[in-house]
Design a protein around this motif. Structure first.
Motif: not given
Length: 232
Positions: A45-56, A70-76
Protein backbone atom coordinates in the motif's frame (compact mmCIF):
# COMPACT_ATOMS: atom_id res chain seq x y z
CA UNK A 1 21.30 -1.29 16.49
CA UNK A 2 18.56 1.30 16.27
CA UNK A 3 16.44 1.32 19.41
CA UNK A 4 14.83 4.78 19.44
CA UNK A 5 13.83 7.37 16.86
CA UNK A 6 11.64 10.42 16.42
CA UNK A 7 8.89 11.61 14.10
CA UNK A 8 8.05 15.14 15.13
CA UNK A 9 6.79 16.53 11.82
CA UNK A 10 3.14 17.28 11.06
CA UNK A 11 0.66 15.12 9.21
CA UNK A 12 0.73 17.57 6.32
CA UNK A 13 4.52 17.45 6.08
CA UNK A 14 4.45 13.65 6.05
CA UNK A 15 1.80 13.47 3.35
CA UNK A 16 3.72 15.95 1.19
CA UNK A 17 7.11 14.28 1.65
CA UNK A 18 5.96 10.69 1.05
CA UNK A 19 3.07 11.37 -1.34
CA UNK A 20 0.83 9.14 0.74
CA UNK A 21 -2.47 9.70 2.53
CA UNK A 22 -2.84 9.56 6.28
CA UNK A 23 -6.38 8.98 7.47
CA UNK A 24 -5.81 9.65 11.16
CA UNK A 25 -4.37 12.57 13.07
CA UNK A 26 -0.70 12.30 13.96
CA UNK A 27 0.71 13.36 17.29
CA UNK A 28 4.39 14.43 17.16
CA UNK A 29 6.61 11.73 18.62
CA UNK A 30 10.02 12.56 20.06
CA UNK A 31 11.00 9.24 21.64
CA UNK A 32 9.59 6.28 19.72
CA UNK A 33 10.46 2.94 21.28
CA UNK A 34 9.96 -0.76 20.46
CA UNK A 35 6.45 -2.27 20.87
CA UNK A 36 4.81 1.07 20.06
CA UNK A 37 2.34 1.61 17.20
CA UNK A 38 3.78 3.93 14.53
CA UNK A 39 3.19 4.88 10.86
CA UNK A 40 4.87 2.97 8.05
CA UNK A 41 4.41 2.69 4.29
CA UNK A 42 4.36 -0.80 2.79
CA UNK A 43 5.10 -2.19 -0.64
CA UNK A 44 1.51 -3.43 -0.75
CA UNK A 45 0.00 0.00 0.00
CA UNK A 46 2.56 2.61 -1.13
CA UNK A 47 0.02 5.42 -1.38
CA UNK A 48 -1.15 5.32 2.22
CA UNK A 49 0.20 5.15 5.76
CA UNK A 50 -0.36 2.03 7.83
CA UNK A 51 0.16 1.66 11.58
CA UNK A 52 2.35 -1.26 12.69
CA UNK A 53 3.99 -2.28 15.96
CA UNK A 54 7.76 -1.97 16.18
CA UNK A 55 9.09 -5.40 17.09
CA UNK A 56 8.65 -8.30 14.73
CA UNK A 57 7.55 -11.89 15.24
CA UNK A 58 9.03 -14.17 12.54
CA UNK A 59 6.79 -16.49 10.55
CA UNK A 60 7.83 -19.49 12.59
CA UNK A 61 6.85 -17.74 15.82
CA UNK A 62 3.10 -17.34 15.29
CA UNK A 63 0.91 -16.59 18.30
CA UNK A 64 3.82 -15.10 20.23
CA UNK A 65 3.61 -11.55 21.59
CA UNK A 66 5.46 -8.70 19.91
CA UNK A 67 9.17 -9.22 20.50
CA UNK A 68 10.81 -6.43 22.44
CA UNK A 69 14.35 -7.43 21.54
CA UNK A 70 13.82 -8.38 17.90
CA UNK A 71 13.63 -4.85 16.53
CA UNK A 72 16.45 -4.79 13.95
CA UNK A 73 17.83 -7.08 11.25
CA UNK A 74 21.29 -6.89 9.70
CA UNK A 75 21.13 -5.76 6.08
CA UNK A 76 24.07 -8.00 5.23
CA UNK A 77 22.08 -11.19 5.94
CA UNK A 78 18.41 -10.20 5.68
CA UNK A 79 18.04 -12.08 2.37
CA UNK A 80 19.58 -15.25 3.80
CA UNK A 81 18.17 -15.80 7.29
CA UNK A 82 15.13 -18.04 7.35
CA UNK A 83 13.35 -15.70 9.76
CA UNK A 84 13.64 -12.70 7.43
CA UNK A 85 14.15 -13.72 3.81
CA UNK A 86 10.47 -14.14 2.90
CA UNK A 87 9.63 -10.73 4.35
CA UNK A 88 12.60 -9.24 2.50
CA UNK A 89 11.24 -10.53 -0.79
CA UNK A 90 7.54 -9.93 -0.22
CA UNK A 91 6.89 -7.58 2.70
CA UNK A 92 9.10 -4.50 2.60
CA UNK A 93 8.26 -1.15 4.15
CA UNK A 94 9.71 2.26 4.87
CA UNK A 95 9.51 3.87 8.28
CA UNK A 96 9.23 7.70 8.27
CA UNK A 97 11.50 9.50 10.74
CA UNK A 98 13.27 12.79 11.33
CA UNK A 99 15.98 11.55 13.69
CA UNK A 100 17.31 8.58 15.63
CA UNK A 101 19.27 8.07 18.84
CA UNK A 102 22.35 6.14 19.87
CA UNK A 103 24.29 6.09 23.12
CA UNK A 104 28.05 6.55 23.48
CA UNK A 105 29.41 4.42 26.31
CA UNK A 106 31.91 6.18 28.58
CA UNK A 107 32.13 3.47 31.20
CA UNK A 108 30.30 0.49 32.62
CA UNK A 109 27.46 2.64 33.97
CA UNK A 110 27.76 5.84 31.95
CA UNK A 111 26.51 6.57 28.44
CA UNK A 112 25.68 9.77 26.58
CA UNK A 113 22.64 9.99 24.24
CA UNK A 114 23.17 11.38 20.76
CA UNK A 115 20.59 12.35 18.17
CA UNK A 116 21.30 11.94 14.45
CA UNK A 117 19.45 13.85 11.76
CA UNK A 118 19.87 14.98 8.18
CA UNK A 119 21.65 18.33 7.98
CA UNK A 120 18.53 20.16 6.81
CA UNK A 121 16.40 18.54 9.54
CA UNK A 122 14.21 17.02 6.86
CA UNK A 123 12.11 13.89 6.88
CA UNK A 124 13.68 10.62 5.74
CA UNK A 125 12.89 6.92 6.04
CA UNK A 126 14.43 3.70 7.31
CA UNK A 127 14.33 0.51 5.28
CA UNK A 128 12.21 -2.12 6.99
CA UNK A 129 10.41 -5.43 6.63
CA UNK A 130 7.11 -6.42 8.18
CA UNK A 131 5.11 -9.44 9.29
CA UNK A 132 1.47 -10.32 9.91
CA UNK A 133 0.58 -12.73 12.67
CA UNK A 134 -2.26 -13.78 14.93
CA UNK A 135 -2.09 -12.60 18.52
CA UNK A 136 -2.98 -14.71 21.55
CA UNK A 137 -6.43 -13.08 21.43
CA UNK A 138 -6.98 -14.16 17.84
CA UNK A 139 -6.47 -10.67 16.44
CA UNK A 140 -4.38 -9.96 13.36
CA UNK A 141 -1.34 -7.84 14.19
CA UNK A 142 1.26 -6.23 11.97
CA UNK A 143 4.81 -5.67 13.13
CA UNK A 144 8.01 -4.36 11.55
CA UNK A 145 11.71 -4.12 12.15
CA UNK A 146 14.38 -1.72 10.94
CA UNK A 147 17.34 -2.87 8.86
CA UNK A 148 20.79 -1.82 10.04
CA UNK A 149 24.17 -1.58 8.34
CA UNK A 150 27.72 -0.52 9.08
CA UNK A 151 27.94 3.10 10.26
CA UNK A 152 29.15 6.10 8.29
CA UNK A 153 31.80 8.43 9.72
CA UNK A 154 29.25 10.49 11.66
CA UNK A 155 27.65 7.55 13.46
CA UNK A 156 30.79 5.39 13.82
CA UNK A 157 32.15 7.72 16.49
CA UNK A 158 29.21 6.66 18.68
CA UNK A 159 28.06 3.21 17.56
CA UNK A 160 29.10 0.26 15.38
CA UNK A 161 25.74 0.02 13.54
CA UNK A 162 23.27 2.47 12.03
CA UNK A 163 19.80 2.15 10.48
CA UNK A 164 19.58 1.95 6.71
CA UNK A 165 18.36 5.37 5.56
CA UNK A 166 16.79 5.62 2.11
CA UNK A 167 16.63 8.67 -0.15
CA UNK A 168 13.56 9.27 -2.30
CA UNK A 169 14.76 7.25 -5.28
CA UNK A 170 15.78 4.37 -3.03
CA UNK A 171 12.36 4.45 -1.33
CA UNK A 172 10.62 3.89 -4.66
CA UNK A 173 12.87 0.95 -5.50
CA UNK A 174 12.50 -0.56 -2.02
CA UNK A 175 8.69 -0.42 -2.21
CA UNK A 176 8.50 -1.63 -5.81
CA UNK A 177 7.52 -5.30 -5.75
CA UNK A 178 9.29 -5.86 -9.07
CA UNK A 179 12.74 -4.67 -7.97
CA UNK A 180 15.32 -7.44 -8.34
CA UNK A 181 16.97 -8.83 -5.21
CA UNK A 182 20.42 -7.66 -6.30
CA UNK A 183 19.12 -4.12 -6.72
CA UNK A 184 17.39 -4.24 -3.33
CA UNK A 185 20.60 -5.31 -1.61
CA UNK A 186 22.49 -2.46 -3.26
CA UNK A 187 20.23 0.01 -1.43
CA UNK A 188 21.21 -1.31 2.00
CA UNK A 189 24.31 0.78 2.60
CA UNK A 190 25.42 3.54 4.99
CA UNK A 191 23.87 6.93 4.27
CA UNK A 192 26.22 9.70 3.17
CA UNK A 193 28.02 11.17 6.18
CA UNK A 194 28.14 14.56 4.46
CA UNK A 195 24.35 14.72 4.62
CA UNK A 196 24.07 13.92 8.34
CA UNK A 197 24.88 15.44 11.70
CA UNK A 198 24.92 14.20 15.29
CA UNK A 199 24.73 16.01 18.62
CA UNK A 200 24.20 15.30 22.29
CA UNK A 201 20.69 15.50 23.72
CA UNK A 202 19.07 15.41 27.13
CA UNK A 203 19.18 12.17 29.16
CA UNK A 204 15.38 12.50 29.24
CA UNK A 205 15.48 10.27 26.15
CA UNK A 206 16.67 7.40 28.35
CA UNK A 207 13.15 6.81 29.63
CA UNK A 208 10.41 5.76 27.22
CA UNK A 209 7.97 7.58 29.48
CA UNK A 210 9.40 10.90 28.28
CA UNK A 211 8.10 12.14 24.94
CA UNK A 212 8.41 15.92 24.64
CA UNK A 213 10.18 18.48 22.41
CA UNK A 214 12.89 18.87 25.09
CA UNK A 215 14.23 15.48 24.05
CA UNK A 216 15.29 16.50 20.54
CA UNK A 217 17.00 19.77 21.50
CA UNK A 218 20.75 19.96 21.31
CA UNK A 219 22.34 20.11 24.76
CA UNK A 220 25.85 20.86 25.96
CA UNK A 221 28.14 17.80 25.99
CA UNK A 222 28.64 16.17 29.30
CA UNK A 223 31.67 17.20 31.32
CA UNK A 224 34.49 14.98 32.55
CA UNK A 225 32.55 13.99 35.66
CA UNK A 226 29.52 12.79 33.70
CA UNK A 227 27.27 15.71 34.59
CA UNK A 228 24.92 17.12 31.99
CA UNK A 229 24.14 20.74 31.31
CA UNK A 230 20.56 20.63 30.07
CA UNK A 231 20.29 24.27 29.22
CA UNK A 232 22.29 26.60 27.09
Amino acid sequence: MCGRYSLSKSKEELEERFQAEMFTDLKPRYNIAPTQLVPVITSQSPKGFSYFYWGITPEFGKNRPVAQKLINAKAETVNEKISFKTAFRQRRCIIPADGFYEWKRLGKKTSVPYRFTLREDELFSFAGIWEEYESVNGETQHTFLILTTTPNKVVSEIHDRMPVILDRDAEKKWLDKYTEEEDLLSLLKPYSADSMMGFTVSPLVNSVQNDSPAIIRKTSPMDQHGNYTLFG
